[in-house]
Motif scaffolding. Structure first.
Motif, PDB file in Angstrom:
ATOM      1  N   SER A 185      74.529 -72.416 -14.370  1.00  0.00           N
ATOM      2  CA  SER A 185      75.005 -73.681 -13.821  1.00  0.00           C
ATOM      3  C   SER A 185      74.259 -74.856 -14.452  1.00  0.00           C
ATOM      4  O   SER A 185      73.145 -74.702 -14.953  1.00  0.00           O
ATOM      5  N   TRP A 186      74.878 -76.018 -14.413  1.00  0.00           N
ATOM      6  CA  TRP A 186      74.265 -77.224 -14.942  1.00  0.00           C
ATOM      7  C   TRP A 186      74.789 -78.423 -14.158  1.00  0.00           C
ATOM      8  O   TRP A 186      75.818 -78.339 -13.483  1.00  0.00           O
ATOM      9  N   THR A 187      74.083 -79.510 -14.241  1.00  0.00           N
ATOM     10  CA  THR A 187      74.448 -80.723 -13.518  1.00  0.00           C
ATOM     11  C   THR A 187      74.982 -81.763 -14.496  1.00  0.00           C
ATOM     12  O   THR A 187      74.314 -82.060 -15.497  1.00  0.00           O
ATOM     13  N   ARG A 235      83.418 -79.300 -12.439  1.00  0.00           N
ATOM     14  CA  ARG A 235      82.216 -79.884 -13.038  1.00  0.00           C
ATOM     15  C   ARG A 235      82.565 -80.562 -14.368  1.00  0.00           C
ATOM     16  O   ARG A 235      82.044 -81.644 -14.678  1.00  0.00           O
ATOM     17  N   ASP A 253      77.202 -78.706 -23.013  1.00  0.00           N
ATOM     18  CA  ASP A 253      77.253 -78.057 -21.705  1.00  0.00           C
ATOM     19  C   ASP A 253      78.626 -77.449 -21.432  1.00  0.00           C
ATOM     20  O   ASP A 253      78.741 -76.303 -21.002  1.00  0.00           O
ATOM     21  N   GLU A 262      70.429 -80.966 -17.163  1.00  0.00           N
ATOM     22  CA  GLU A 262      69.603 -80.246 -16.180  1.00  0.00           C
ATOM     23  C   GLU A 262      70.303 -78.934 -15.863  1.00  0.00           C
ATOM     24  O   GLU A 262      71.494 -78.921 -15.532  1.00  0.00           O
ATOM     25  N   TYR A 263      69.578 -77.827 -15.989  1.00  0.00           N
ATOM     26  CA  TYR A 263      70.143 -76.502 -15.770  1.00  0.00           C
ATOM     27  C   TYR A 263      69.426 -75.821 -14.606  1.00  0.00           C
ATOM     28  O   TYR A 263      68.280 -76.117 -14.304  1.00  0.00           O
ATOM     29  N   TYR A 264      70.140 -74.904 -13.980  1.00  0.00           N
ATOM     30  CA  TYR A 264      69.525 -74.139 -12.892  1.00  0.00           C
ATOM     31  C   TYR A 264      70.252 -72.826 -12.714  1.00  0.00           C
ATOM     32  O   TYR A 264      71.268 -72.601 -13.333  1.00  0.00           O
TER      33      TYR A 264
END
Length: 239
Positions: free
Chosen positions: A13-15, A76, A145, A237-239
């Motif tokens: 996932s990423w923002t 997204r 992304d 930003e990744y998570y």
């Protein structure tokens, strides 16, 4: 391990970033504006995948979970591209035509998974490298992304079509070519090979018919912004 499970395990996932305004390559402004206007196709792709989950699917324990993840990705992507347009304001003159394209494809009766994979493989995989090579630092981040997600999408949706015996139709082939030709119709950046409209039309043909585009091998190299040379708004930003 099933191929669908392997694809699911590779995802992350990423923002979406909120990029800062910055110039794009001179001579590519209209092309990038049209590409951003085509963000109106992101949510319909998610709807097509949702529709496909209500039909017969290959027998696999992970396929529904993977498709649901892909649907969430489209939302997204839509947000990321809207953020880019909010910063640049290049799409406004082209949004009416982009909506006409969206409505035309929505009216086609082909299998929803086929419509999704054709757009992903031969339109999105053209506009994303356009963002990378002709855009600014924010567009490069967004393209990188989204590309990671779209690689999984194309693999998933192409495999489903193959498993179900669904083939490309002449109508979908024609519309994707018209869309790409419209997107790059006045592209003119002579200082780079990526600044020619014929180059991108050729890439779309290659991606759709063979699944590869050797002339885009540079997209396999990372082009991520360094933290010390970029505004923090342009960093992922990744998570």
């Amino acid at each position: 391990m099933s191929y669908y499970r392997a694809l699911l395990n590779r995802k992350r996932s990423w923002t979406p970033i909120n990029p800062t305004p910055a110039p794009v390559a001179q001579g590519a402004e209209n092309t990038i504006g049209r590409a951003l206007a085509l963000r109106c196709l992101e949510l319909p792709v998610g709807e097509w995948i949702t529709s496909a989950t209500q039909r017969d699917l290959p027998k696999d324990d992970y396929i529904l979970q993977l498709l649901q993840s892909n649907i969430a990705d489209e939302e997204r992507h839509d947000q990321a591209l809207q953020n880019a347009e909010d910063a640049l304001g290049l799409a406004r003159p082209f949004e009416e035509e982009a909506r006409r394209i969206r409505d035309t494809v929505l009216g086609f009766g082909e299998h929803p998974m086929l419509k999704a994979v054709v757009l992903e493989r031969s339109v999105f995989f053209v506009l994303l490298p356009i963002f990378r090579f002709l855009g600014n630092v924010g567009l490069r981040t967004i393209a990188s992304d989204i590309s990671l997600d779209e690689t999984a999408h194309v693999a998933t949706h192409g495999l489903v079509c193959a498993d179900l015996g669904i083939s490309l139709t002449k109508r979908l082939d024609r519309i994707r070519k018209e869309v790409v030709e419209w997107m790059v119709s006045d592209l003119n950046v002579p200082v780079t090979k990526y600044g020619s409209k014929d180059f991108w039309i050729r890439q779309s043909d290659n991606l759709l018919y063979t699944g590869v585009a050797p002339e885009l091998e540079d997209t396999s190299r990372a082009r991520m912004p360094a933290f010390f040379e970029s505004n923090s708004q342009n960093l992922p930003e990744y998570y």
